[in-house]
Scaffold this active site. Structure first.
Site, PDB file in Angstrom:
ATOM      1  N   GLU A   1      55.724  63.295  45.844  1.00 36.91           N
ATOM      2  CA  GLU A   1      54.937  63.006  47.047  1.00 36.91           C
ATOM      3  C   GLU A   1      55.772  63.400  48.266  1.00 36.91           C
ATOM      4  O   GLU A   1      56.594  62.643  48.760  1.00 36.91           O
ATOM      5  CB  GLU A   1      54.580  61.530  47.121  1.00 36.91           C
ATOM      6  CG  GLU A   1      53.756  61.190  48.348  1.00 36.91           C
ATOM      7  CD  GLU A   1      53.428  59.722  48.468  1.00 36.91           C
ATOM      8  OE1 GLU A   1      53.704  58.965  47.527  1.00 36.91           O
ATOM      9  OE2 GLU A   1      52.912  59.330  49.519  1.00 36.91           O
TER      10      GLU A   1
ATOM     11  N   HIS B   1      51.241  62.605  55.463  1.00 39.20           N
ATOM     12  CA  HIS B   1      52.509  63.330  55.266  1.00 39.20           C
ATOM     13  C   HIS B   1      52.332  64.807  55.608  1.00 39.20           C
ATOM     14  O   HIS B   1      53.221  65.430  56.190  1.00 39.20           O
ATOM     15  CB  HIS B   1      53.007  63.173  53.835  1.00 39.20           C
ATOM     16  CG  HIS B   1      53.325  61.750  53.477  1.00 39.20           C
ATOM     17  ND1 HIS B   1      53.818  61.384  52.250  1.00 39.20           N
ATOM     18  CD2 HIS B   1      53.190  60.595  54.179  1.00 39.20           C
ATOM     19  CE1 HIS B   1      53.982  60.062  52.221  1.00 39.20           C
ATOM     20  NE2 HIS B   1      53.618  59.573  53.367  1.00 39.20           N
TER      21      HIS B   1
ATOM     22  N   HIS C   1      54.553  50.442  42.537  1.00 37.32           N
ATOM     23  CA  HIS C   1      55.983  50.674  42.581  1.00 37.32           C
ATOM     24  C   HIS C   1      56.539  49.907  41.380  1.00 37.32           C
ATOM     25  O   HIS C   1      55.928  48.956  40.899  1.00 37.32           O
ATOM     26  CB  HIS C   1      56.607  50.116  43.871  1.00 37.32           C
ATOM     27  CG  HIS C   1      56.149  50.806  45.102  1.00 37.32           C
ATOM     28  ND1 HIS C   1      55.392  50.201  46.073  1.00 37.32           N
ATOM     29  CD2 HIS C   1      56.325  52.070  45.511  1.00 37.32           C
ATOM     30  CE1 HIS C   1      55.133  51.043  47.043  1.00 37.32           C
ATOM     31  NE2 HIS C   1      55.682  52.187  46.725  1.00 37.32           N
TER      32      HIS C   1
ATOM     33  N   ASP D   1      54.535  57.107  60.434  1.00 38.89           N
ATOM     34  CA  ASP D   1      53.480  57.211  59.418  1.00 38.89           C
ATOM     35  C   ASP D   1      52.511  56.040  59.597  1.00 38.89           C
ATOM     36  O   ASP D   1      52.852  54.895  59.359  1.00 38.89           O
ATOM     37  CB  ASP D   1      54.169  57.114  58.042  1.00 38.89           C
ATOM     38  CG  ASP D   1      53.211  57.373  56.902  1.00 38.89           C
ATOM     39  OD1 ASP D   1      53.679  57.365  55.756  1.00 38.89           O
ATOM     40  OD2 ASP D   1      52.014  57.588  57.164  1.00 38.89           O
TER      41      ASP D   1
ATOM     42  N   ASP E   1      46.382  55.354  50.570  1.00 36.65           N
ATOM     43  CA  ASP E   1      47.619  54.720  51.016  1.00 36.65           C
ATOM     44  C   ASP E   1      47.360  54.320  52.465  1.00 36.65           C
ATOM     45  O   ASP E   1      47.618  55.086  53.379  1.00 36.65           O
ATOM     46  CB  ASP E   1      48.802  55.679  50.902  1.00 36.65           C
ATOM     47  CG  ASP E   1      50.129  54.914  50.947  1.00 36.65           C
ATOM     48  OD1 ASP E   1      51.183  55.553  51.059  1.00 36.65           O
ATOM     49  OD2 ASP E   1      50.106  53.681  50.876  1.00 36.65           O
TER      50      ASP E   1
ATOM     51  N   ASP F   1      56.595  46.316  41.971  1.00 40.54           N
ATOM     52  CA  ASP F   1      55.271  45.661  42.067  1.00 40.54           C
ATOM     53  C   ASP F   1      54.886  45.175  40.663  1.00 40.54           C
ATOM     54  O   ASP F   1      54.287  44.134  40.488  1.00 40.54           O
ATOM     55  CB  ASP F   1      54.185  46.665  42.515  1.00 40.54           C
ATOM     56  CG  ASP F   1      54.365  47.169  43.936  1.00 40.54           C
ATOM     57  OD1 ASP F   1      54.781  46.370  44.802  1.00 40.54           O
ATOM     58  OD2 ASP F   1      54.096  48.358  44.170  1.00 40.54           O
TER      59      ASP F   1
ATOM     60  N   GLU G   1      49.655  63.345  50.419  1.00 39.50           N
ATOM     61  CA  GLU G   1      49.186  62.304  51.330  1.00 39.50           C
ATOM     62  C   GLU G   1      48.763  62.950  52.630  1.00 39.50           C
ATOM     63  O   GLU G   1      49.507  63.761  53.210  1.00 39.50           O
ATOM     64  CB  GLU G   1      50.262  61.249  51.592  1.00 39.50           C
ATOM     65  CG  GLU G   1      49.827  60.233  52.642  1.00 39.50           C
ATOM     66  CD  GLU G   1      50.550  58.910  52.573  1.00 39.50           C
ATOM     67  OE1 GLU G   1      50.930  58.486  51.462  1.00 39.50           O
ATOM     68  OE2 GLU G   1      50.764  58.315  53.627  1.00 39.50           O
TER      69      GLU G   1
ATOM     70  N   ASP H   1      49.328  55.611  58.250  1.00 39.34           N
ATOM     71  CA  ASP H   1      48.492  55.183  57.102  1.00 39.34           C
ATOM     72  C   ASP H   1      47.165  54.578  57.571  1.00 39.34           C
ATOM     73  O   ASP H   1      46.740  53.517  57.112  1.00 39.34           O
ATOM     74  CB  ASP H   1      49.242  54.164  56.232  1.00 39.34           C
ATOM     75  CG  ASP H   1      50.396  54.800  55.467  1.00 39.34           C
ATOM     76  OD1 ASP H   1      51.332  54.062  55.122  1.00 39.34           O
ATOM     77  OD2 ASP H   1      50.364  56.029  55.230  1.00 39.34           O
TER      78      ASP H   1
HETATM   79  C1  XLS Z   1      55.313  56.073  52.197  1.00 37.02           C
HETATM   80  C2  XLS Z   1      54.720  56.552  50.964  1.00 37.02           C
HETATM   81  C3  XLS Z   1      54.619  55.472  49.924  1.00 37.02           C
HETATM   82  C4  XLS Z   1      54.375  56.083  48.574  1.00 37.02           C
HETATM   83  C5  XLS Z   1      54.524  55.111  47.456  1.00 37.02           C
HETATM   84  O1  XLS Z   1      55.194  56.715  53.235  1.00 37.02           O
HETATM   85  O2  XLS Z   1      53.433  57.095  51.224  1.00 37.02           O
HETATM   86  O3  XLS Z   1      53.544  54.633  50.242  1.00 37.02           O
HETATM   87  O4  XLS Z   1      53.108  56.595  48.544  1.00 37.02           O
HETATM   88  O5  XLS Z   1      55.785  54.649  47.393  1.00 37.02           O
HETATM   89 MG    MG Z   2      51.835  57.398  50.116  1.00 37.25          MG
END
Ligand code: XLS
Ligand code: MG
Length: 344
Positions: A174, A213, A49, A248, A283, A52, A210, A250
């Site tokens: 994304e 997602h 980011h 989400d 992610d 970051d 992703e 992850d």
């Molecule tokens: C959040 C997103 C985030 C993006 C990067 O759900 O996946 O992690 O990938 O900002």
């Molecule tokens: Mg992501």
């Protein structure tokens, strides 16, 4: 044509375990220490980011931001790490409470544009042309608060401003259907790819898929990947897993549904993903229950699971698959795949 697989993740994947219902459970690992873990676990790429890369960018001039990013580039070079992309963190600051590019306040929309230009400057200083847009708060809690036509047009205009600001960058949208918004604009890859058509440089607008997602949109991640690959627009992935339609998660890649993970690995490999420099990005969040010292395993295991599934996929007999398909014996095909996985 087989793929070429290099792996990347963002430093936010190594975290202290706070969630909306409880505080941190592990001590912060300093960024410098995080950098040392990459190569040890087999990762050559790093995602960012904007903050970051340049933590205090809010208080710096554009020139100072570029200077800080250039210093970081040297550190990455020392670690042998390649920056994959930079994403504007457009969901944390007060100016983006109601979104960035679709915010109802013009000053806030201008903030979003300026912040994105700084993100592009950081990407250039780090040596990557990839800008990821996760459109976190580009949505609304009540439909009447934003006109969907205007919102879509504003996102299109923002893309055009980015593409005009730097002729070298390419944008990877994304998509995500919800969270933090209950409905987010540009919720799927089809929407993301269509957004390029609102610009005069659609060849520089692609996507990052992703796993979670796609699943939150109740879609097949591998089919979403296939759609984007067919359009030559799959420029990165965020592999993880998700246990149903909820927040989400992850999760570690393959943790919920290894067959679904195999399908993702297989479509990427069969269509040469990575042969044009694309990265297998993760992610993933480590479980809050992991203790210090075992809080990087989710990254290491996600990569290992990818490689195990790649081995299984490449061990499958394509002639047998074609024969079962030609005979329309899909039960036989199903058993053949499952048996290969269970033996795997
Ligand atoms: C959040 C997103 C985030 C993006 C990067 O759900 O996946 O992690 O990938 O900002
Ligand atoms: Mg992501």
């Amino acid at each position: 044509m087989q793929g070429t697989f290099r792996f990347s993740f963002g430093p936010w994947n190594i975290h202290e375990g706070a969630d909306p219902f409880g505080p941190e459970v592990r001590r912060t690992i300093p960024f410098a220490k995080k950098l040392e873990s990459y190569k040890k676990m087999g990762f050559d790429g790093i995602q960012f980011h904007d903050d970051d890369a340049v933590p205090n960018l809010r208080n710096l001039s554009p020139t100072e931001i570029i200077r800080e990013a250039s210093a970081l580039k040297k550190v990455l070079d020392d670690h042998g790490l390649t920056p994959e992309f930079v994403a504007p963190r457009m969901w944390f600051v007060p100016e983006t409470i109601d979104g960035g590019y679709t915010n109802n306040c013009e000053k806030c929309r201008q903030y979003a544009i300026e912040r994105t230009k700084r993100t592009i400057d950081i990407a250039s200083a780090l040596g990557t042309r990839n800008i990821v847009l996760w459109l976190a708060r580009e949505g609304t809690y009540i439909r009447e608060a934003k006109d969907p036509v205007t919102a879509t047009e504003r996102i299109g205009e923002a893309l055009q401003i980015m593409l005009d600001y730097n002729k070298d960058i390419r944008i990877m949208i994304e998509s995500k259907p919800n969270e933090p918004m209950d409905h987010t604009y540009i919720p799927t890859i089809g929407h993301a790819i269509a957004m390029g058509l609102m610009t005069n440089a659609p060849e520089r607008v692609g996507c990052l898929i992703e796993t979670a997602h796609a699943l939150l949109a109740n879609l097949s991640p591998s089919d979403e990947m296939g759609f984007a690959l067919a359009h030559k627009k799959l420029w990165s992935v965020h592999l993880n897993d998700q246990n149903g339609l909820k927040f989400d998660q992850d999760l570690t890649f393959g943790a919920v549904d290894p067959r679904r993970a195999l399908n993702q690995v297989r479509v990427l490999d069969k269509h040469g993903f990575g042969n044009n420099g694309e990265w297998v990005g993760l992610d993933v969040k480590v479980m809050r229950t992991q203790k210090e010292g075992v809080d990087l395993k989710h990254l290491e295991y996600s990569r290992k699971i990818f490689l195990k599934l790649l081995e299984i996929s490449r061990s499958l007999d394509d002639a047998k698959i074609e024969q079962l398909t030609a005979e329309r014996d899909y039960e036989g095909l199903n058993y053949y795949i499952l048996n290969a996985m269970l033996k795997g």
